[in-house]
Motif scaffolding. Structure first.
Motif, PDB file in Angstrom:
ATOM      1  N   ALA A 166       0.836  -1.207   0.000  1.00 38.85           N
ATOM      2  CA  ALA A 166       0.000   0.000   0.000  1.00 38.85           C
ATOM      3  C   ALA A 166       0.868   1.253   0.000  1.00 38.85           C
ATOM      4  CB  ALA A 166      -0.911   0.001   1.217  1.00 38.85           C
ATOM      5  N   ASP A 167       0.393   2.290  -0.658  1.00 39.26           N
ATOM      6  CA  ASP A 167       1.014   3.616  -0.641  1.00 39.26           C
ATOM      7  C   ASP A 167      -0.085   4.625  -0.325  1.00 39.26           C
ATOM      8  OD1 ASP A 167       2.261   6.036  -1.079  1.00 39.26           O
ATOM      9  OD2 ASP A 167       2.891   5.611  -3.127  1.00 39.26           O
ATOM     10  N   ILE A 168      -0.276   4.874   0.971  1.00 39.94           N
ATOM     11  CA  ILE A 168      -1.343   5.757   1.446  1.00 39.94           C
ATOM     12  C   ILE A 168      -0.684   7.038   1.930  1.00 39.94           C
ATOM     13  CG2 ILE A 168      -3.339   5.954   2.969  1.00 39.94           C
ATOM     14  CD1 ILE A 168      -3.421   3.536   1.015  1.00 39.94           C
ATOM     15  N   ALA A 227      -3.751   1.356   5.830  1.00 38.83           N
ATOM     16  CA  ALA A 227      -3.592   0.564   4.620  1.00 38.83           C
ATOM     17  C   ALA A 227      -4.876  -0.157   4.236  1.00 38.83           C
ATOM     18  CB  ALA A 227      -2.463  -0.445   4.786  1.00 38.83           C
ATOM     19  N   ILE A 228      -5.753  -0.407   5.212  1.00 39.08           N
ATOM     20  CA  ILE A 228      -7.027  -1.056   4.907  1.00 39.08           C
ATOM     21  C   ILE A 228      -8.176  -0.053   4.984  1.00 39.08           C
ATOM     22  CG2 ILE A 228      -8.701  -2.786   5.693  1.00 39.08           C
ATOM     23  CD1 ILE A 228      -6.465  -4.667   6.234  1.00 39.08           C
ATOM     24  N   CYS A 233      -7.186  -9.940   8.824  1.00 40.91           N
ATOM     25  CA  CYS A 233      -6.813  -8.957   7.814  1.00 40.91           C
ATOM     26  C   CYS A 233      -5.362  -8.533   8.026  1.00 40.91           C
ATOM     27  CB  CYS A 233      -7.713  -7.735   7.879  1.00 40.91           C
ATOM     28  SG  CYS A 233      -9.426  -8.041   7.372  1.00 40.91           S
ATOM     29  N   ALA A 234      -4.687  -8.185   6.949  1.00 41.89           N
ATOM     30  CA  ALA A 234      -3.279  -7.822   7.051  1.00 41.89           C
ATOM     31  C   ALA A 234      -2.915  -6.869   5.935  1.00 41.89           C
ATOM     32  CB  ALA A 234      -2.405  -9.076   6.985  1.00 41.89           C
ATOM     33  N   ALA A 235      -1.776  -6.187   6.109  1.00 46.38           N
ATOM     34  CA  ALA A 235      -1.313  -5.254   5.090  1.00 46.38           C
ATOM     35  C   ALA A 235       0.182  -5.069   5.181  1.00 46.38           C
ATOM     36  CB  ALA A 235      -2.025  -3.906   5.243  1.00 46.38           C
ATOM     37  N   THR A 236       0.766  -4.727   4.044  1.00 48.77           N
ATOM     38  CA  THR A 236       2.154  -4.291   3.980  1.00 48.77           C
ATOM     39  C   THR A 236       2.197  -2.976   3.217  1.00 48.77           C
ATOM     40  OG1 THR A 236       2.605  -5.448   1.888  1.00 48.77           O
ATOM     41  CG2 THR A 236       2.989  -6.678   3.925  1.00 48.77           C
ATOM     42  N   GLY A 237       3.222  -2.164   3.485  1.00 49.62           N
ATOM     43  CA  GLY A 237       3.365  -0.937   2.731  1.00 49.62           C
ATOM     44  C   GLY A 237       3.674   0.258   3.597  1.00 49.62           C
ATOM     45  N   THR A 238       3.288   1.442   3.112  1.00 50.94           N
ATOM     46  CA  THR A 238       3.591   2.708   3.757  1.00 50.94           C
ATOM     47  C   THR A 238       2.320   3.523   3.933  1.00 50.94           C
ATOM     48  OG1 THR A 238       5.793   2.769   2.760  1.00 50.94           O
ATOM     49  CG2 THR A 238       4.920   4.845   3.590  1.00 50.94           C
TER      50      THR A 238
END
Length: 334
Positions: free
Chosen positions: A176-178, A191-192, A209-214
């Motif tokens: 993710a790029d938020i 990110a979600i 639920c899970a996320a990777t990124g910034t």
């Protein structure tokens, strides 16, 4: 000897042409299948016209490419919400239906709320405003990019509107790029989901639920910003959250209830961080992510971080994620 290996999901990369197709919709029906980017954009058009899909089931039946890789040509219009909002806590055009991802992927969403005058509107995400009895499940979102002035923004949805009682289950956001363009403006970023705030009197269930990124901006959390009515169970975040001057947290920037959640990102005293996996070796099977996840083995779909169980074939070497160690999930705070 029969060798079972992981197989990546292969799908024809038909890139969204920027149009919306609503030909699939019939107001007399309560079950719909969506196959194309244009039909997904049609769902956005319908919700933005005031149809909330309460009591209606939407099934995603194919992978969706909103842009080609490394492209931001197509700017996504949120499914619901106010597309030209300039204040944080204003809600409109709720999505209240059921959206089953059926294990499919949505690739390369770019949602920039540029107002055309050098500034940005508030709120950004695949969905805009979610409201009870909304359910979203079994979905993978890859490389989402959002840009907004403030308010709420997230890879899956901008926010859960007051009234809560929304369920998000088995959603994985990868890379993710938020980014909140004006970090001095009040905003909630994740990110979600951008925020499940202010919802102290209702409950939003975010499970498996899970996320990777910034995630960058005021009140940024790995999965969500403010989480007043959020209950997070069996979740993790790997990456960077915060802007160095406002509240940030590994799972949420503040508030919320965590059950068996992990993140390396640490925020301030009010942050909702989860178990700091960089400092704790988790060898107790009761303290692991559980059956909804599998190790990202062989193909590295998610950079080595755990993936959803529906993303792989039945490989007996890739059982449920247990015995997590510090090296399994890594990241940092901003």
């Amino acid at each position: 000897l029969l060798l079972t290996v992981l197989i990546p999901k292969l799908s024809a990369q038909t890139i969204w042409d920027g149009t919306a197709d609503v030909s699939w919709y019939d107001a007399s029906q309560n079950y719909f299948d969506i196959y194309t980017p244009e039909e997904l954009a049609g769902l956005a058009q319908l919700v933005n016209s005031g149809i909330d899909f309460n009591g209606v089931e939407i099934n995603l039946q194919d992978d969706i490419w909103l842009n080609a890789d490394n492209s931001t040509v197509n700017n996504w219009t949120m499914i619901g919400g106010d597309q030209t909002e300039t204040t944080k806590e204003h809600y409109a055009n709720f999505f209240r239906g059921t959206f089953h991802g059926n294990g499919h992927y949505i690739h390369n969403m770019y949602c920039s709320r540029d107002n055309g005058s050098g500034g940005f509107y508030y709120h950004a995400g695949l969905f805009g405003d979610l409201k009870t009895p909304c359910l979203i499940d079994s979905l993978v979102i890859i490389n989402p990019i959002t840009r907004a002035t403030g308010g709420f923004q997230g890879g899956l949805a901008a926010c859960v509107a007051p009234g809560g009682n929304v369920t998000i289950s088995k959603v994985l956001v990868i890379n993710a790029d938020i980014n909140q363009n004006h970090s001095s403006v009040d905003g909630h970023n994740g990110a979600i989901i951008g925020g499940v705030y202010p919802n102290e009197s209702a409950v939003t269930y975010i499970t498996n639920c899970a996320a990777t990124g910034t995630v960058y901006g005021q009140y940024s959390g790995g999965l969500t910003g403010g989480a007043g009515g959020g209950i997070f169970t069996n979740c993790y975040f790997s990456g960077t959250a915060g802007n160095g001057s406002y509240g940030c947290g590994g799972i949420a920037s503040h508030s919320g209830t965590l059950v068996n959640c992990y993140s390396p990102t640490l925020g301030g005293s009010s942050a909702t961080n989860g178990i700091n996996i960089n400092n704790v070796s988790l060898t107790n099977p009761s303290a692991t992510l559980g059956d909804a996840y599998r190790p990202d083995c062989l193909l590295s779909i998610n950079g080595g971080y755990p993936i959803m169980e529906f993303m792989i074939c039945n490989d007996p070497s890739c059982g449920p994620v247990t015995n997590l160690f510090a090296s399994d999930i890594q990241g940092s705070s901003a």
